[in-house]
Scaffold this motif. Structure first.
Motif, PDB file in Angstrom:
ATOM      1  N   LEU A   1       0.473   1.605  -2.267  1.00 37.74           N
ATOM      2  CA  LEU A   1       1.288   0.795  -2.906  1.00 37.74           C
ATOM      3  C   LEU A   1       0.650  -0.863  -2.219  1.00 37.74           C
ATOM      4  O   LEU A   1       0.274  -0.676  -1.271  1.00 37.74           O
ATOM      5  CB  LEU A   1       2.605   1.110  -2.589  1.00 37.74           C
ATOM      6  N   LEU A   2       1.433  -1.781  -2.727  1.00 37.46           N
ATOM      7  CA  LEU A   2       1.068  -3.220  -2.028  1.00 37.46           C
ATOM      8  C   LEU A   2       1.482  -3.149  -0.706  1.00 37.46           C
ATOM      9  O   LEU A   2       2.528  -2.702  -0.463  1.00 37.46           O
ATOM     10  CB  LEU A   2       1.728  -4.388  -3.054  1.00 37.46           C
ATOM     11  N   GLY A   3       0.846  -3.885   0.113  1.00 39.89           N
ATOM     12  CA  GLY A   3       1.096  -3.870   1.350  1.00 39.89           C
ATOM     13  C   GLY A   3       0.903  -2.768   2.327  1.00 39.89           C
ATOM     14  O   GLY A   3       1.524  -2.429   3.316  1.00 39.89           O
ATOM     15  N   ASP A   4       0.077  -1.754   1.677  1.00 37.96           N
ATOM     16  CA  ASP A   4       0.160  -0.226   2.357  1.00 37.96           C
ATOM     17  C   ASP A   4      -0.250  -0.480   3.943  1.00 37.96           C
ATOM     18  O   ASP A   4      -1.238  -1.311   4.156  1.00 37.96           O
ATOM     19  CB  ASP A   4      -1.253   0.445   1.724  1.00 37.96           C
ATOM     20  N   PRO A   5       0.582   0.039   4.533  1.00 37.11           N
ATOM     21  CA  PRO A   5       0.452  -0.289   5.846  1.00 37.11           C
ATOM     22  C   PRO A   5      -0.951   0.694   6.632  1.00 37.11           C
ATOM     23  O   PRO A   5      -1.491  -0.191   7.542  1.00 37.11           O
ATOM     24  CB  PRO A   5       1.586   0.690   6.685  1.00 37.11           C
ATOM     25  N   LEU A   6      -1.482   1.548   5.897  1.00 31.81           N
ATOM     26  CA  LEU A   6      -2.595   2.087   6.365  1.00 31.81           C
ATOM     27  C   LEU A   6      -3.914   1.212   6.336  1.00 31.81           C
ATOM     28  O   LEU A   6      -4.661   0.861   7.214  1.00 31.81           O
ATOM     29  CB  LEU A   6      -2.953   3.399   5.683  1.00 31.81           C
ATOM     30  N   LEU A   7      -3.888   0.417   5.109  1.00 35.05           N
ATOM     31  CA  LEU A   7      -4.816  -0.477   4.944  1.00 35.05           C
ATOM     32  C   LEU A   7      -4.625  -1.651   5.740  1.00 35.05           C
ATOM     33  O   LEU A   7      -5.632  -2.460   6.038  1.00 35.05           O
ATOM     34  CB  LEU A   7      -4.874  -0.886   3.411  1.00 35.05           C
ATOM     35  N   ARG A   8      -3.555  -2.235   6.061  1.00 31.56           N
ATOM     36  CA  ARG A   8      -3.551  -3.218   6.780  1.00 31.56           C
ATOM     37  C   ARG A   8      -4.077  -3.087   8.130  1.00 31.56           C
ATOM     38  O   ARG A   8      -4.520  -3.741   8.728  1.00 31.56           O
ATOM     39  CB  ARG A   8      -1.946  -3.521   6.934  1.00 31.56           C
ATOM     40  N   ILE A   9      -3.784  -1.819   8.755  1.00 28.18           N
ATOM     41  CA  ILE A   9      -4.423  -1.663  10.028  1.00 28.18           C
ATOM     42  C   ILE A   9      -5.976  -1.666   9.840  1.00 28.18           C
ATOM     43  O   ILE A   9      -6.686  -2.026  10.659  1.00 28.18           O
ATOM     44  CB  ILE A   9      -3.965  -0.219  10.495  1.00 28.18           C
ATOM     45  N   VAL A  10      -6.479  -0.885   8.828  1.00 29.24           N
ATOM     46  CA  VAL A  10      -8.088  -0.817   8.503  1.00 29.24           C
ATOM     47  C   VAL A  10      -8.360  -2.357   8.652  1.00 29.24           C
ATOM     48  O   VAL A  10      -9.589  -2.929   9.170  1.00 29.24           O
ATOM     49  CB  VAL A  10      -8.234  -0.160   7.434  1.00 29.24           C
ATOM     50  N   ARG A  11      -7.835  -3.334   7.811  1.00 30.47           N
ATOM     51  CA  ARG A  11      -8.368  -4.569   7.344  1.00 30.47           C
ATOM     52  C   ARG A  11      -8.165  -5.703   8.348  1.00 30.47           C
ATOM     53  O   ARG A  11      -8.878  -6.419   8.814  1.00 30.47           O
ATOM     54  CB  ARG A  11      -7.782  -4.950   6.015  1.00 30.47           C
ATOM     55  N   LYS A  12      -7.166  -5.478   9.256  1.00 31.93           N
ATOM     56  CA  LYS A  12      -6.701  -6.379  10.374  1.00 31.93           C
ATOM     57  C   LYS A  12      -6.363  -5.669  11.522  1.00 31.93           C
ATOM     58  O   LYS A  12      -5.059  -5.779  12.065  1.00 31.93           O
ATOM     59  CB  LYS A  12      -5.469  -7.446   9.853  1.00 31.93           C
ATOM     60  N   PRO A  13      -7.178  -4.880  12.221  1.00 30.33           N
ATOM     61  CA  PRO A  13      -6.753  -3.965  13.153  1.00 30.33           C
ATOM     62  C   PRO A  13      -6.199  -4.680  14.324  1.00 30.33           C
ATOM     63  O   PRO A  13      -5.216  -3.998  14.994  1.00 30.33           O
ATOM     64  CB  PRO A  13      -8.006  -3.215  13.648  1.00 30.33           C
ATOM     65  N   VAL A  14      -6.755  -5.712  14.579  1.00 27.57           N
ATOM     66  CA  VAL A  14      -6.131  -6.580  16.013  1.00 27.57           C
ATOM     67  C   VAL A  14      -4.753  -7.123  15.936  1.00 27.57           C
ATOM     68  O   VAL A  14      -3.596  -6.485  16.351  1.00 27.57           O
ATOM     69  CB  VAL A  14      -7.090  -7.536  16.246  1.00 27.57           C
ATOM     70  N   ARG A  15      -4.436  -7.617  14.707  1.00 30.48           N
ATOM     71  CA  ARG A  15      -3.076  -8.257  14.457  1.00 30.48           C
ATOM     72  C   ARG A  15      -2.242  -6.847  14.352  1.00 30.48           C
ATOM     73  O   ARG A  15      -0.945  -6.968  14.925  1.00 30.48           O
ATOM     74  CB  ARG A  15      -3.256  -8.919  13.256  1.00 30.48           C
ATOM     75  N   GLU A  16      -2.472  -6.052  13.436  1.00 29.87           N
ATOM     76  CA  GLU A  16      -1.446  -4.859  13.190  1.00 29.87           C
ATOM     77  C   GLU A  16      -1.392  -3.872  14.253  1.00 29.87           C
ATOM     78  O   GLU A  16      -0.436  -3.621  14.602  1.00 29.87           O
ATOM     79  CB  GLU A  16      -2.242  -4.064  12.013  1.00 29.87           C
ATOM     80  N   LEU A  17      -2.514  -3.601  15.020  1.00 28.91           N
ATOM     81  CA  LEU A  17      -2.279  -2.644  16.164  1.00 28.91           C
ATOM     82  C   LEU A  17      -1.436  -3.251  17.296  1.00 28.91           C
ATOM     83  O   LEU A  17      -0.868  -2.552  18.018  1.00 28.91           O
ATOM     84  CB  LEU A  17      -3.783  -2.306  16.601  1.00 28.91           C
TER      85      LEU A  17
END
Ligand SMILES: Cc1ncc(C[n+]2csc(CCOP(=O)(O)OP(=O)(O)O)c2C)c(N)n1
Length: 342
Positions: A239-255
Motif C-alpha cells: 500500500l502507499l507508504g509501505d513501511p517495508l519499502l520505506r526501510i529498503v529505500r531509506k534505510p538510514v532514516r527509517e532504521l
C-alpha cells in the motif's frame, strides 16, 4: 481482432498516470487512510478489460482502481470518492476499497476473496437474464486460500457459470510470502475444481490479452469458468507508504526510529531469544523480498509495451499529453469540489 499496441498502451498509461496523481493527493493529505493501488498490474487489467463489453460485470477487490479507470469510469468521480466527498462515485461512503458503478456493472469489496462470490452472482444473473455476458473476478493470490473463493470456483464450474477468475500473483499478501502458506499448485487446484486454467506472464499485455480472449469466448459460449494465473510485481509494496519499502529505500532514516524498539524487544521478557532471532530473520527475509520487488520495478508493464508501439515518438508524446490533461482536469475538478465544500 487484437487491438493496436497503442490502444492497450493508452489504457495502461492512463491508469499509471491516474494512480500517480492519486499518490500525490495522498501524500499531500487530501486522501486519508490506506490506499492500495495497481502499479505493476496494468498489463493484466488492460489485457482482460479490453474484452469487457456492456452487460459484462466486474467483481473487484481492494485494488479496484485500475479496472474502473480502464472501463471508463469518470476519473473525477473516482478521485472525489477517494477524498470522501459527497459528489464522489459512491457519495464518499465507499472510499477506494468499496467502489460501485451500477452503470458498468462493477462492484468492489475490501474483503479478500469476496470478488469470487460476487462474480458468481453476476454470472448467474447473466446466464438467466443476459445470455452471452460474462463476469470477471479480480483478486490477488492471497485470496486463493480463502474458502469462499474456492467455493465460488467450484460452483462456477458445476453450473457452467460464465466467470473469468483473474489471479494477480505478486507472491506476497501484505507481509506473508504466499508460497509459505499455500499448499500444492494453483493451476492444479483450479483444474481440480473443474475450471480451465492458464498461467501467464502478467507483465506482458499481449500475452494476457490472448489468454483472456480464449476465456471470454469460452464463457460467452457456455463453456464455463477459466482461471487465469498471472504473475506480476508490486514495486510500491502492499500500500502507499509501505513501511517495508520505506526501510529498503531509506534505510538510514527509517532504521534510526526502529533500532530502539527492536533493542527493547530483544532485551525485555516475552519470547525466548531463539524465537526472537527467528522473527528477526523473517523480517530480514521480508525486506529482501521487498527490495527485490523494488528492483524489479525496472521491468514494468507500461515500459515493456513502449517498444511495441507503431507510432512515432512525437505521436506517443501527443497521446501521453492528452491522457495527462484528462487526469489533471479530474484532479482539478475534485480539488474545486473539496474547496467548495470547505
Ligand atoms: C477476509 C480478509 N482477511 C484479511 C484482510 C486483510 N487484508 C487486506 S489485503 C490483504 C492481502 C491480500 O493479499 P492478496 O490477495 O495477495 O492481494 P494483494 O494485496 O497482494 O494484491 C489482507 C490479508 C481482508 N481485507 N479480508
Amino acid at each position: 481482432m487484437q487491438p493496436s499496441a497503442e490502444v492497450l498502451y493508452r489504457q495502461m498509461y492512463k491508469s499509471r498516470r491516474f494512480e500517480e496523481a492519486v499518490t500525490e493527493l495522498w501524500n499531500d493529505g487530501h486522501i486519508s487512510a490506506e490506499m492500495h493501488l495497481s502499479k505493476g498490474e496494468e498489463a493484466i487489467v488492460a489485457g482482460v478489460v479490453d474484452h469487457v463489453t456492456d452487460g459484462d460485470a466486474l467483481a473487484l477487490e481492494h485494488r479496484g482502481t485500475a479496472p474502473l479507470v480502464m472501463r471508463g469510469v469518470d476519473l473525477a468521480l473516482l478521485i472525489k470518492e477517494f477524498m470522501g466527498l459527497e459528489d464522489g462515485l459512491c457519495r464518499g461512503m465507499g472510499g477506494h476499497m468499496h467502489l460501485f458503478s451500477p452503470e458498468h456493472l462493477a462492484a468492489s469489496s475490501g474483503i479478500v476473496g469476496a470478488s469470487g462470490p460476487a462474480a458468481c452472482g453476476f454470472a448467474f444473473a447473466a446466464q438467466h437474464l443476459r445470455p452471452g455476458k460474462v463476469a470477471v473476478a479480480f483478486f490477488g493470490e492471497g485470496a486463493m486460500n480463502q474458502g469462499m473463493l474456492m467455493e465460488s470456483m467450484n460452483l462456477a464450474s458445476a453450473w457452467s457459470l460464465p466467470v473469468i477468475f483473474v489471479c494477480k500473483d505478486n507472491g506476497m499478501a501484505i507481509t506473508t510470502p504466499s508460497n509459505e502458506v499455500t499448499g500444492g499448485d494453483l493451476l492444479k487446484r483450479a483444474r481440480g475444481l473443474g475450471a480451465h486454467a492458464i498461467s501467464l506472464d502478467g507483465t506482458d499485455v499481449n500475452e494476457v490479452w490472448r489468454a483472456a480472449r480464449e476465456a471470454f469466448v469460452r464463457a460467452r459460449e457456455g463453456g464455463g469458468p477459466t482461471f487465469l494465473h498471472a504473475t506480476c510485481v508490486h514495486p510500491d509494496g502492499h500500500l502507499l507508504g509501505d513501511p517495508l519499502l520505506r526501510i529498503v529505500r531509506k534505510p538510514v532514516r527509517e532504521l534510526k526510529s526502529r533500532v530502539a524498539p527492536l533493542m527493547k524487544a530483544a532485551t525485555t521478557g516475552g519470547s525466548s531469544l531463539s524465537e526472537k532471532a527467528a522473527s528477526l530473520g523473517s523480517i530480514v527475509d521480508m525486506l529482501g523480498r521487498a527490495s527485490k520487488a523494488d528492483r524489479q520495478g525496472a521491468s514494468d508493464p507500461v515500459e515493456q509495451q513502449r517498444p511495441q508501439l507503431s507510432i512515432s515518438d512525437a505521436q506517443r508524446a501527443d497521446l501521453e499529453r492528452e491522457v495527462d490533461a484528462e487526469v489533471q482536469d479530474a484532479v482539478a475538478a475534485a480539488l474545486r469540489s473539496k474547496e467548495a465544500r470547505g
